[in-house]
Design a protein around this motif. Structure first.
Motif, PDB file in Angstrom:
ATOM      1  N   GLN A 281     -46.900 -34.002  29.670  1.00 23.66           N
ATOM      2  CA  GLN A 281     -45.637 -34.660  29.209  1.00 23.66           C
ATOM      3  C   GLN A 281     -44.365 -33.872  28.715  1.00 23.66           C
ATOM      4  OE1 GLN A 281     -44.982 -37.875  29.761  1.00 23.66           O
ATOM      5  NE2 GLN A 281     -47.210 -38.286  30.594  1.00 23.66           N
ATOM      6  N   SER A 282     -44.755 -32.195  28.862  1.00 21.58           N
ATOM      7  CA  SER A 282     -43.662 -31.332  28.171  1.00 21.58           C
ATOM      8  C   SER A 282     -43.074 -31.781  26.864  1.00 21.58           C
ATOM      9  CB  SER A 282     -42.549 -31.335  29.287  1.00 21.58           C
ATOM     10  OG  SER A 282     -41.564 -29.960  29.046  1.00 21.58           O
ATOM     11  N   THR A 283     -44.095 -32.354  26.184  1.00 22.81           N
ATOM     12  CA  THR A 283     -43.787 -32.692  24.581  1.00 22.81           C
ATOM     13  C   THR A 283     -44.618 -31.660  23.975  1.00 22.81           C
ATOM     14  OG1 THR A 283     -43.098 -34.645  25.326  1.00 22.81           O
ATOM     15  CG2 THR A 283     -43.760 -34.568  23.041  1.00 22.81           C
ATOM     16  N   LEU A 284     -44.125 -31.260  22.762  1.00 21.19           N
ATOM     17  CA  LEU A 284     -44.954 -30.133  21.967  1.00 21.19           C
ATOM     18  C   LEU A 284     -45.229 -30.803  20.518  1.00 21.19           C
ATOM     19  CD1 LEU A 284     -46.311 -27.490  21.790  1.00 21.19           C
ATOM     20  CD2 LEU A 284     -44.204 -26.640  21.085  1.00 21.19           C
ATOM     21  N   MET A 285     -46.515 -30.977  20.310  1.00 15.92           N
ATOM     22  CA  MET A 285     -46.992 -31.268  18.746  1.00 15.92           C
ATOM     23  C   MET A 285     -47.641 -30.073  18.330  1.00 15.92           C
ATOM     24  SD  MET A 285     -48.202 -35.252  19.028  1.00 15.92           S
ATOM     25  CE  MET A 285     -48.070 -35.520  17.188  1.00 15.92           C
ATOM     26  N   VAL A 286     -47.890 -29.870  16.985  1.00 16.70           N
ATOM     27  CA  VAL A 286     -48.616 -28.908  16.362  1.00 16.70           C
ATOM     28  C   VAL A 286     -49.764 -29.307  15.923  1.00 16.70           C
ATOM     29  CG1 VAL A 286     -48.300 -27.076  14.427  1.00 16.70           C
ATOM     30  CG2 VAL A 286     -46.454 -27.886  15.522  1.00 16.70           C
ATOM     31  N   PRO A 287     -50.871 -28.373  16.377  1.00 19.68           N
ATOM     32  CA  PRO A 287     -52.412 -28.657  15.897  1.00 19.68           C
ATOM     33  C   PRO A 287     -52.644 -28.392  14.758  1.00 19.68           C
ATOM     34  CG  PRO A 287     -52.347 -26.643  17.279  1.00 19.68           C
ATOM     35  CD  PRO A 287     -50.964 -27.303  17.408  1.00 19.68           C
ATOM     36  N   GLY A 288     -53.387 -29.161  13.760  1.00 18.68           N
ATOM     37  CA  GLY A 288     -53.631 -28.844  12.479  1.00 18.68           C
ATOM     38  C   GLY A 288     -54.506 -27.489  12.259  1.00 18.68           C
ATOM     39  N   THR A 289     -55.064 -27.111  13.447  1.00 22.41           N
ATOM     40  CA  THR A 289     -55.810 -25.890  13.244  1.00 22.41           C
ATOM     41  C   THR A 289     -55.051 -24.809  12.826  1.00 22.41           C
ATOM     42  OG1 THR A 289     -55.473 -25.672  15.958  1.00 22.41           O
ATOM     43  CG2 THR A 289     -57.632 -26.452  15.130  1.00 22.41           C
ATOM     44  N   VAL A 290     -53.568 -24.724  13.081  1.00 17.35           N
ATOM     45  CA  VAL A 290     -52.868 -23.765  12.534  1.00 17.35           C
ATOM     46  C   VAL A 290     -52.751 -23.741  10.884  1.00 17.35           C
ATOM     47  CG1 VAL A 290     -51.520 -23.560  14.821  1.00 17.35           C
ATOM     48  CG2 VAL A 290     -50.467 -24.764  12.784  1.00 17.35           C
ATOM     49  N   TYR A 291     -53.123 -24.842  10.470  1.00 16.86           N
ATOM     50  CA  TYR A 291     -53.020 -24.869   8.886  1.00 16.86           C
ATOM     51  C   TYR A 291     -54.549 -25.138   8.454  1.00 16.86           C
ATOM     52  CZ  TYR A 291     -48.213 -26.415   9.197  1.00 16.86           C
ATOM     53  OH  TYR A 291     -46.835 -26.865   9.353  1.00 16.86           O
ATOM     54  N   ASP A 292     -55.429 -24.533   9.417  1.00 19.25           N
ATOM     55  CA  ASP A 292     -56.920 -24.661   9.029  1.00 19.25           C
ATOM     56  C   ASP A 292     -57.403 -26.123   8.624  1.00 19.25           C
ATOM     57  OD1 ASP A 292     -57.015 -22.046   9.273  1.00 19.25           O
ATOM     58  OD2 ASP A 292     -56.352 -21.786   7.267  1.00 19.25           O
ATOM     59  N   PHE A 293     -56.726 -26.896   9.088  1.00 20.39           N
ATOM     60  CA  PHE A 293     -56.902 -28.445   9.038  1.00 20.39           C
ATOM     61  C   PHE A 293     -57.075 -29.033  10.402  1.00 20.39           C
ATOM     62  CE2 PHE A 293     -56.137 -28.138   4.532  1.00 20.39           C
ATOM     63  CZ  PHE A 293     -56.175 -29.382   4.135  1.00 20.39           C
ATOM     64  N   PRO A 294     -58.318 -28.837  10.819  1.00 20.70           N
ATOM     65  CA  PRO A 294     -58.748 -29.265  12.381  1.00 20.70           C
ATOM     66  C   PRO A 294     -58.777 -30.659  12.369  1.00 20.70           C
ATOM     67  CG  PRO A 294     -60.685 -28.187  11.343  1.00 20.70           C
ATOM     68  CD  PRO A 294     -59.321 -27.807  10.633  1.00 20.70           C
ATOM     69  N   GLY A 295     -58.173 -31.641  13.136  1.00 25.61           N
ATOM     70  CA  GLY A 295     -58.498 -32.959  13.097  1.00 25.61           C
ATOM     71  C   GLY A 295     -57.298 -33.654  12.901  1.00 25.61           C
ATOM     72  N   HIS A 296     -56.059 -32.849  12.642  1.00 29.69           N
ATOM     73  CA  HIS A 296     -54.741 -33.515  12.286  1.00 29.69           C
ATOM     74  C   HIS A 296     -53.729 -32.729  13.080  1.00 29.69           C
ATOM     75  CE1 HIS A 296     -55.694 -35.723   8.680  1.00 29.69           C
ATOM     76  NE2 HIS A 296     -56.784 -34.705   8.604  1.00 29.69           N
ATOM     77  N   LEU A 297     -52.544 -33.370  13.175  1.00 30.00           N
ATOM     78  CA  LEU A 297     -51.428 -32.944  14.224  1.00 30.00           C
ATOM     79  C   LEU A 297     -50.393 -33.170  13.317  1.00 30.00           C
ATOM     80  CD1 LEU A 297     -52.754 -35.357  17.124  1.00 30.00           C
ATOM     81  CD2 LEU A 297     -52.122 -32.897  17.363  1.00 30.00           C
TER      82      LEU A 297
END
Length: 372
Positions: free
Chosen positions: A330-346
């Motif tokens: 969809q050429s749409t970007l969200m941010v994965p929670g893994t970059v915050y060390d919070f997997p499972g979140h966006l």
């Protein structure tokens, strides 16, 4: 100094400027130089005449005067301007921490809050917010983390990425806790003034406690990240002198045009804030309906400030895969929670005008994953 890669920035690097829609942005809607200059009569002419020599290390007097309008007790000489918030965070933590020190950092957080502290030699304890608790601020948990060598408490309020916020009573208790021990406070206040309701507006921490510092920036509430202007406000004169000495080794001084434009923006900030809050409120209304419709796929805690939220993914898919498929399909970007060390979140951003179109893309993607 051993600094770990900055996960958020390394994630953004290949995608941020190629995706059609940014649904994970953390800033407000930007505007052009012309639009900004138009906010103040005569500004265009003065900008064209602005001198392009070196600027004062501590920041242009006009800019520091404008920054003091955000505070009640701060004078221009108690403000130091940096090249964005990142430089300010970097040098503040280097100036206040060293081997043998203990620092408490609220998480999830902007990674430099904890990584720069570790690189300075300090031991870091994470004071974690919990989705299950509605991202509530647990001051009892904070108090249990305190040690005799705790010299600093770092937090973002409003929080990035959850949108959680201290209440007036919680802020008062935290300040008193620090004051009773002589512990410094460093509040990342980059979303201050973008509270969704005026009753949530807090006093800046630098106005409440002599050993506290407030971090500000033009990027978030005001939507002007391209200016690369941030600052620290504190009444600790010795610390400000040390920060100025350290700044000599990095930016030395700031961009003269950027300082001119930042001062103008702060003088006209009520116009910028009204514009950005109108976008936020309009998008929040859309998100309320979205999360009702898709509660089986994504759950959120509605934020009370700022243009970001940190929903939890309920689908049987890891967030990195979800984000990369959304981008590819969809050429749409969200941010994965893994970059915050919070997997499972966006991380979901709703401070931009085109969020409705981005949300349509997300709904289209979800419908293909989970036909309704």
């Amino acid at each position: 100094m051993n600094l770990q890669p900055f996960k958020l920035e390394r994630f953004f690097a290949p995608f941020e400027f190629s995706a059609r829609y940014m649904l994970g942005s953390s800033d407000s809607e930007s505007l052009s130089i012309g639009e900004l200059l138009a906010l103040e009569p005569g500004a265009t002419e003065r900008f064209h005449e602005h001198w392009l020599g070196y600027t004062q290390t501590q920041g242009a007097p006009e800019l520091r005067e404008a920054i003091t309008g955000l505070y009640c007790t701060i004078a221009p000489e108690q403000v130091l301007v940096f090249a964005g918030a990142e430089e300010a965070i970097f040098w503040y933590l280097q100036a206040t921490l060293g081997p043998g020190d203990h620092v408490i950092v609220q998480t999830p957080c902007y990674q430099s809050h904890k990584e720069v502290a570790r690189a300075a030699g300090a031991e870091v304890s994470e004071w974690a917010l919990r989705f299950e608790d509605g991202w509530a601020i647990d001051l009892d948990a904070l108090e249990r983390l305190l040690r005799p060598n705790t010299c600093l408490i770092v937090l973002a309020t409003p929080n990035n990425p959850t949108g959680a916020h201290l209440s007036v009573a919680e802020q008062a208790r935290l300040v008193e806790l620090a004051r009773s021990r002589g512990t410094r406070l460093f509040f990342d206040e980059v979303y201050r003034e973008l509270e969704h309701h005026p009753r949530h507006r807090l006093s800046a921490v630098c106005d409440l406690y002599g050993k506290a510092a407030s971090l500000g920036v033009m990027s978030k509430s005001y939507g002007l990240p391209g200016l690369r202007i941030g600052w620290v406000a504190t009444r600790e004169a010795g610390l400000l002198r040390r920060l100025q000495e350290l700044k000599d080794y990095t930016s030395l001084c700031n961009s003269a045009p950027a300082e001119f434009l930042a001062a103008l923006a702060l003088r006209q900030r009520e116009k910028l804030l009204a514009r950005n809050l109108e976008i936020v409120h309009r998008n929040l209304a859309l998100l309320e309906g979205f999360f009702r419709r898709w509660s089986g796929a994504l759950r959120w805690v509605r934020p009370v400030a700022g243009p970001i939220a940190f929903p939890r993914l309920e689908l049987p898919m890891d967030v990195d895969t979800f984000v990369l498929r959304l981008l590819e399909e969809q050429s749409t970007l969200m941010v994965p929670g893994t970059v915050y060390d919070f997997p499972g979140h966006l991380r979901l951003g709703f401070g931009r005008k085109d969020m409705p179109q981005a949300l349509e893309r997300l709904e289209r993607f979800l419908s293909l994953l989970e036909p309704r």
